[in-house]
Design a protein around this motif. Structure first.
Motif, PDB file in Angstrom:
ATOM      1  N   GLU A  45     133.944  24.270  59.184  1.00 24.98           N
ATOM      2  CA  GLU A  45     133.917  25.625  59.719  1.00 24.98           C
ATOM      3  C   GLU A  45     133.887  25.555  61.241  1.00 24.98           C
ATOM      4  O   GLU A  45     132.973  24.979  61.815  1.00 24.98           O
ATOM      5  CB  GLU A  45     132.680  26.347  59.197  1.00 24.98           C
ATOM      6  CG  GLU A  45     132.652  27.805  59.540  1.00 24.98           C
ATOM      7  CD  GLU A  45     131.499  28.507  58.849  1.00 24.98           C
ATOM      8  OE1 GLU A  45     130.484  28.756  59.528  1.00 24.98           O
ATOM      9  OE2 GLU A  45     131.628  28.792  57.649  1.00 24.98           O
ATOM     10  N   GLY A  47     133.315  27.419  64.631  1.00 26.06           N
ATOM     11  CA  GLY A  47     132.631  28.641  65.030  1.00 26.06           C
ATOM     12  C   GLY A  47     131.825  28.465  66.291  1.00 26.06           C
ATOM     13  O   GLY A  47     131.618  27.346  66.767  1.00 26.06           O
ATOM     14  N   SER A  85     137.807  26.569  57.906  1.00 25.19           N
ATOM     15  CA  SER A  85     137.628  28.012  58.089  1.00 25.19           C
ATOM     16  C   SER A  85     137.373  28.314  59.552  1.00 25.19           C
ATOM     17  O   SER A  85     136.618  27.601  60.217  1.00 25.19           O
ATOM     18  CB  SER A  85     136.438  28.495  57.263  1.00 25.19           C
ATOM     19  OG  SER A  85     136.665  28.237  55.899  1.00 25.19           O
ATOM     20  N   ARG A  87     135.737  30.713  62.178  1.00 26.65           N
ATOM     21  CA  ARG A  87     134.747  31.769  62.398  1.00 26.65           C
ATOM     22  C   ARG A  87     134.745  32.239  63.854  1.00 26.65           C
ATOM     23  O   ARG A  87     133.860  32.975  64.267  1.00 26.65           O
ATOM     24  CB  ARG A  87     133.346  31.287  61.996  1.00 26.65           C
ATOM     25  CG  ARG A  87     133.232  30.851  60.553  1.00 26.65           C
ATOM     26  CD  ARG A  87     133.440  32.030  59.611  1.00 26.65           C
ATOM     27  NE  ARG A  87     133.397  31.579  58.226  1.00 26.65           N
ATOM     28  CZ  ARG A  87     134.395  31.713  57.360  1.00 26.65           C
ATOM     29  NH1 ARG A  87     135.524  32.290  57.739  1.00 26.65           N
ATOM     30  NH2 ARG A  87     134.284  31.292  56.139  1.00 26.65           N
ATOM     31  N   GLY A 119     138.546  34.378  60.624  1.00 22.21           N
ATOM     32  CA  GLY A 119     138.127  34.712  59.274  1.00 22.21           C
ATOM     33  C   GLY A 119     138.950  34.080  58.166  1.00 22.21           C
ATOM     34  O   GLY A 119     138.632  34.236  56.996  1.00 22.21           O
TER      35      GLY A 119
END
Length: 142
Positions: A45, A47, A85, A87, A119
């Protein structure tokens, strides 16, 4: 030099040394080791995360909330799958330095493709051709 002057001088020197040494030692302290992830399937992820290295709080781009990013331990010959992913509020991607991977696995956001939208998740899949130490990082399309 009398004893009083010596004690005051020594105390002043010790205080000055501590005032310089403590922030310097904190700034130069080794970061906590990055977690090690191993296997053939990974969830990464990208982010934002708060960070403070110099005494000034900042926001860094992290992988799985970690700076530095987790260590990925792979075996030569295995096929690895990474669900990445994003973020961040801008498109991003993962870029591999030095690894022989298909071009679709090494796209740079804002340069060779639009990036993983905020997202969204992109699946990367590749066979590990050589066992070495490599660098990977996020690329954001700013």
């Amino acid at each position: 030099m009398n004893r009083r002057r010596f004690v005051l001088s020594a105390a002043g020197a010790a205080g000055a040394y501590s005032a310089v040494r403590w922030p310097l030692r904190r700034a130069l302290a080794a970061p906590s080791p990055a977690p090690v992830l191993s296997g053939t399937e990974f969830a990464l992820e990208i982010g934002p995360t708060p960070i403070n290295i110099t005494g000034q709080p900042r926001i860094a781009t992290a992988v799985n909330g970690q700076v530095p990013a987790p260590i990925l331990r792979w075996r030569e010959g295995d096929t690895v799958t990474l669900a990445v992913s994003n973020r961040l509020s801008v498109p991003s991607s993962i870029h591999w330095h030095g690894m022989r991977v298909p071009s679709l696995m090494d796209r740079v956001a804002g340069l060779s493709f639009n990036g993983i939208a905020a997202g969204e998740t992109l699946i990367y899949r590749s066979t590990v051709h050589q066992s070495r130490t490599y660098l990977y990082r996020s690329h954001a399309a700013y």
